[in-house]
Design a protein around this motif. Structure first.
Motif, PDB file in Angstrom:
ATOM      1  N   GLU A  93       2.412  -5.130 -16.081  1.00 13.53           N
ATOM      2  CA  GLU A  93       1.686  -3.872 -16.248  1.00 13.53           C
ATOM      3  C   GLU A  93       0.826  -3.913 -17.509  1.00 13.53           C
ATOM      4  O   GLU A  93      -0.343  -3.517 -17.486  1.00 13.53           O
ATOM      5  CB  GLU A  93       2.666  -2.700 -16.308  1.00 13.53           C
ATOM      6  CG  GLU A  93       3.328  -2.402 -14.982  1.00 13.53           C
ATOM      7  CD  GLU A  93       4.399  -1.326 -15.076  1.00 13.53           C
ATOM      8  OE1 GLU A  93       4.658  -0.814 -16.186  1.00 13.53           O
ATOM      9  OE2 GLU A  93       4.976  -1.008 -14.030  1.00 13.53           O
ATOM     10  N   LEU A 125      -3.416  -3.676 -17.824  1.00 13.45           N
ATOM     11  CA  LEU A 125      -4.057  -2.642 -18.644  1.00 13.45           C
ATOM     12  C   LEU A 125      -4.837  -3.262 -19.802  1.00 13.45           C
ATOM     13  O   LEU A 125      -5.979  -2.881 -20.078  1.00 13.45           O
ATOM     14  CB  LEU A 125      -3.021  -1.653 -19.165  1.00 13.45           C
ATOM     15  CG  LEU A 125      -2.314  -0.799 -18.112  1.00 13.45           C
ATOM     16  CD1 LEU A 125      -1.195   0.016 -18.738  1.00 13.45           C
ATOM     17  CD2 LEU A 125      -3.301   0.104 -17.380  1.00 13.45           C
ATOM     18  N   GLU A 153      -7.212   0.835 -14.936  1.00 15.54           N
ATOM     19  CA  GLU A 153      -7.232   1.916 -15.918  1.00 15.54           C
ATOM     20  C   GLU A 153      -5.888   2.660 -15.908  1.00 15.54           C
ATOM     21  O   GLU A 153      -5.366   3.032 -16.945  1.00 15.54           O
ATOM     22  CB  GLU A 153      -8.381   2.871 -15.585  1.00 15.54           C
ATOM     23  CG  GLU A 153      -8.508   4.058 -16.503  1.00 15.54           C
ATOM     24  CD  GLU A 153      -9.120   3.724 -17.850  1.00 15.54           C
ATOM     25  OE1 GLU A 153      -9.002   4.562 -18.751  1.00 15.54           O
ATOM     26  OE2 GLU A 153      -9.699   2.632 -18.007  1.00 15.54           O
ATOM     27  N   THR A 154      -5.369   2.875 -14.692  1.00 16.95           N
ATOM     28  CA  THR A 154      -4.073   3.545 -14.532  1.00 16.95           C
ATOM     29  C   THR A 154      -3.235   2.781 -13.520  1.00 16.95           C
ATOM     30  O   THR A 154      -3.773   2.122 -12.629  1.00 16.95           O
ATOM     31  CB  THR A 154      -4.231   5.002 -14.037  1.00 16.95           C
ATOM     32  OG1 THR A 154      -4.899   4.997 -12.775  1.00 16.95           O
ATOM     33  CG2 THR A 154      -4.998   5.851 -15.024  1.00 16.95           C
ATOM     34  N   ASP A 200      -0.284   3.191 -10.630  1.00 13.16           N
ATOM     35  CA  ASP A 200       0.418   4.138  -9.765  1.00 13.16           C
ATOM     36  C   ASP A 200       1.811   3.632  -9.389  1.00 13.16           C
ATOM     37  O   ASP A 200       2.747   4.407  -9.256  1.00 13.16           O
ATOM     38  CB  ASP A 200      -0.376   4.382  -8.477  1.00 13.16           C
ATOM     39  CG  ASP A 200      -1.743   4.993  -8.742  1.00 13.16           C
ATOM     40  OD1 ASP A 200      -1.882   5.729  -9.729  1.00 13.16           O
ATOM     41  OD2 ASP A 200      -2.669   4.717  -7.959  1.00 13.16           O
ATOM     42  N   GLY A 254      -2.975   0.358  -8.760  1.00 12.86           N
ATOM     43  CA  GLY A 254      -3.536   1.408  -9.598  1.00 12.86           C
ATOM     44  C   GLY A 254      -5.022   1.574  -9.365  1.00 12.86           C
ATOM     45  O   GLY A 254      -5.572   1.091  -8.369  1.00 12.86           O
ATOM     46  N   ASN A 255      -5.656   2.248 -10.316  1.00 15.81           N
ATOM     47  CA  ASN A 255      -7.081   2.545 -10.207  1.00 15.81           C
ATOM     48  C   ASN A 255      -7.857   1.888 -11.346  1.00 15.81           C
ATOM     49  O   ASN A 255      -7.385   1.848 -12.485  1.00 15.81           O
ATOM     50  CB  ASN A 255      -7.318   4.056 -10.236  1.00 15.81           C
ATOM     51  CG  ASN A 255      -6.740   4.729  -9.015  1.00 15.81           C
ATOM     52  OD1 ASN A 255      -7.060   4.380  -7.893  1.00 15.81           O
ATOM     53  ND2 ASN A 255      -5.855   5.681  -9.226  1.00 15.81           N
ATOM     54  N   LYS A 292     -11.467   1.522 -13.747  1.00 11.10           N
ATOM     55  CA  LYS A 292     -12.278   2.506 -14.485  1.00 11.10           C
ATOM     56  C   LYS A 292     -13.251   3.224 -13.566  1.00 11.10           C
ATOM     57  O   LYS A 292     -13.599   4.372 -13.794  1.00 11.10           O
ATOM     58  CB  LYS A 292     -13.043   1.820 -15.613  1.00 11.10           C
ATOM     59  CG  LYS A 292     -12.179   1.420 -16.767  1.00 11.10           C
ATOM     60  CD  LYS A 292     -12.998   0.779 -17.870  1.00 11.10           C
ATOM     61  CE  LYS A 292     -12.057   0.383 -18.997  1.00 11.10           C
ATOM     62  NZ  LYS A 292     -12.744  -0.326 -20.071  1.00 11.10           N
ATOM     63  N   LYS A 346      -9.236   1.969  -6.002  1.00 11.24           N
ATOM     64  CA  LYS A 346      -7.814   1.646  -5.939  1.00 11.24           C
ATOM     65  C   LYS A 346      -7.665   0.165  -5.618  1.00 11.24           C
ATOM     66  O   LYS A 346      -8.248  -0.321  -4.644  1.00 11.24           O
ATOM     67  CB  LYS A 346      -7.102   2.499  -4.888  1.00 11.24           C
ATOM     68  CG  LYS A 346      -5.598   2.339  -4.915  1.00 11.24           C
ATOM     69  CD  LYS A 346      -4.907   3.370  -4.044  1.00 11.24           C
ATOM     70  CE  LYS A 346      -3.404   3.251  -4.215  1.00 11.24           C
ATOM     71  NZ  LYS A 346      -2.695   4.290  -3.510  1.00 11.24           N
TER      72      LYS A 346
END
Length: 165
Positions: free
Chosen positions: A44, A48, A54-55, A57, A73-74, A76, A80
């Motif tokens: 993780e 990042l 960016e995030t 999930d 995740g997503n 910037k 997805k």
């Protein structure tokens, strides 16, 4: 009364043994899970730190011929994506897929459960097999039999099915 004292000591020993066993089991379990937690945290952090996502999930370990950490995740830009980071460093390259190019978890579950009455999904995981990215759907059917179904991520075609375990 000697008989009553003996019963109390016996009760104490039994409760103490059960408690000790439970505590040791919990400690062993948490210690055994620690490397997986560290690997997921590392994966993780990598996604990042390197601005791959960016995030985040969802993240989990997917085991097959090789083991991968799947990080979903997503970006910037709001796209997805899923990244598959090998558990063993330098074993395989990091793979990625965009959810725009494949089927969603919900679509995969819908395909698998089509025609299945009263089935309960245990999990749906995105992972990597020799054919590429797949959805692994595990469910229990109406006869309480365990089933594993693998669908190709890109088009939802059936790749493999293990039924009625």
């Amino acid at each position: 009364d000697l008989n009553m004292a003996l019963k109390r000591w016996l009760l104490f020993i039994v409760i103490f043994t059960i408690s000790l066993t439970a505590i040791l089991s919990i400690l062993i379990y948490t210690q055994a899970r620690e490397p997986f937690k560290e690997a997921l945290t590392s994966a993780e952090s990598y996604t990042l730190k390197n601005n791959l996502l960016e995030t985040i999930d969802e993240s989990y370990v997917y085991n097959s011929t090789d083991s991968y950490q799947t990080i979903i995740g997503n970006t910037k830009d709001g796209a997805k994506k899923a990244f598959f980071i090998p558990l063993k460093a330098n074993e395989e390259p990091i793979m990625e897929v965009s959810f725009e190019e494949g089927i969603s978890k919900e679509e995969a579950i819908s395909i698998v459960l089509d025609g299945e009455q009263e089935s309960k999904v245990l999990h749906a995981k995105l992972g990597v097999e020799e054919v590429g990215p797949v959805w692994e759907i595990t469910f229990v059917n109406s006869k309480d039999n365990l089933n594993y179904v693998y669908l190709l991520f890109d088009n939802g075609d059936w790749w493999k099915r293990i039924s009625n375990l």
